[in-house]
Motif scaffolding. Structure first.
Motif, PDB file in Angstrom:
ATOM      1  N   THR A 108     -65.349  32.085  39.866  1.00 41.50           N
ATOM      2  CA  THR A 108     -65.091  31.274  41.060  1.00 41.50           C
ATOM      3  C   THR A 108     -65.580  31.955  42.329  1.00 41.50           C
ATOM      4  N   ASN A 120     -72.241  38.073  40.508  1.00 45.81           N
ATOM      5  CA  ASN A 120     -73.375  38.194  39.599  1.00 45.81           C
ATOM      6  C   ASN A 120     -72.902  38.411  38.162  1.00 45.81           C
ATOM      7  N   LEU A 158     -68.089  29.910  33.098  1.00 45.92           N
ATOM      8  CA  LEU A 158     -69.044  29.389  34.078  1.00 45.92           C
ATOM      9  C   LEU A 158     -69.422  27.949  33.742  1.00 45.92           C
ATOM     10  N   ASN A 168     -68.385  33.456  42.514  1.00 45.33           N
ATOM     11  CA  ASN A 168     -69.847  33.437  42.433  1.00 45.33           C
ATOM     12  C   ASN A 168     -70.431  34.847  42.355  1.00 45.33           C
TER      13      ASN A 168
END
Length: 202
Positions: free
Chosen positions: A89, A93, A195, A91
């Motif tokens: 959540t 890597n 994801l 974002n």
């Protein structure tokens, strides 16, 4: 008929059935995780984005590392999937998340191994604490040896309790460490499964 051969054949069938059951449980757990993340993304997207942004800003990848180290050295601290959720959540890597969380997990598991090998046998209370889990996990250790650690690293079998158990029963650390490397694969599988659930829940 050779009774030894028959016994070996029955054991082989039992092992295959057990492995099949574990794999099915793992697949089901992944599907459930994807479903939960999808639901969270659909109903609670904004609060989760706010929480994860605070986590990323304050702790970043080191937060994932230390969180996993605590999670896998102190059972029931916080489940690994909670940190994966924050990473997804937030974002973060994917490759860096997998690296830092996998590394933290292995170090945490190694601490649990050391506790199991050197501390727990010295204290009656500590021995009683892990007795319940040893009863559940010892059959895996006796049957699969090194591969029991691999299974715990990849599947819902509790990795930290497996670390305590194999430490208590003095598995060579080299074997434990090699089996623990599969934690990276576990992190990758669950990260990208989460994801997928997060993206599809838009």
């Amino acid at each position: 008929m050779n009774p030894t051969k028959t016994s070996h054949s029955e054991s082989s069938v039992s092992t295959k059935q057990e492995l099949k059951k574990i794999l099915i449980q793992t697949a089901i757990s992944i599907v459930i995780v994807v479903g939960i993340v999808f639901a969270l993304a659909y109903f609670f997207r904004k609060p989760l984005l706010g929480l994860s942004s605070v986590f990323v800003e304050l702790f970043g990848y080191l937060g994932l590392f230390f969180g996993m180290m605590l999670s896998d050295s102190l059972p029931a601290f916080i489940p690994p999937d909670a940190f994966l959720m924050l990473a997804v959540t937030g974002n973060m890597n994917g490759l860096l998340t997998i690296f830092w969380m996998g590394t933290g997990s292995i170090i945490g598991g190694s601490l649990a191994y050391v506790i199991g090998r050197y501390l727990i046998p010295r204290f009656h209370l500590g021995r009683q604490m892990v007795l319940h889990y040893e009863d559940r996990l010892l059959p895996y250790v006796r049957r699969y040896g090194f591969w029991a650690v691999v299974l715990a690293a990849l599947t819902p079998i509790p990795y930290s309790w497996m670390a305590y158990t194999v430490g208590t029963f003095k598995m060579k650390y080299r074997l434990f460490f090699l089996g623990s490397l599969f934690r990276f694969a576990r992190m990758a599988i669950y990260f990208y499964a989460m994801l997928a659930g997060w993206v599809s829940g838009v």
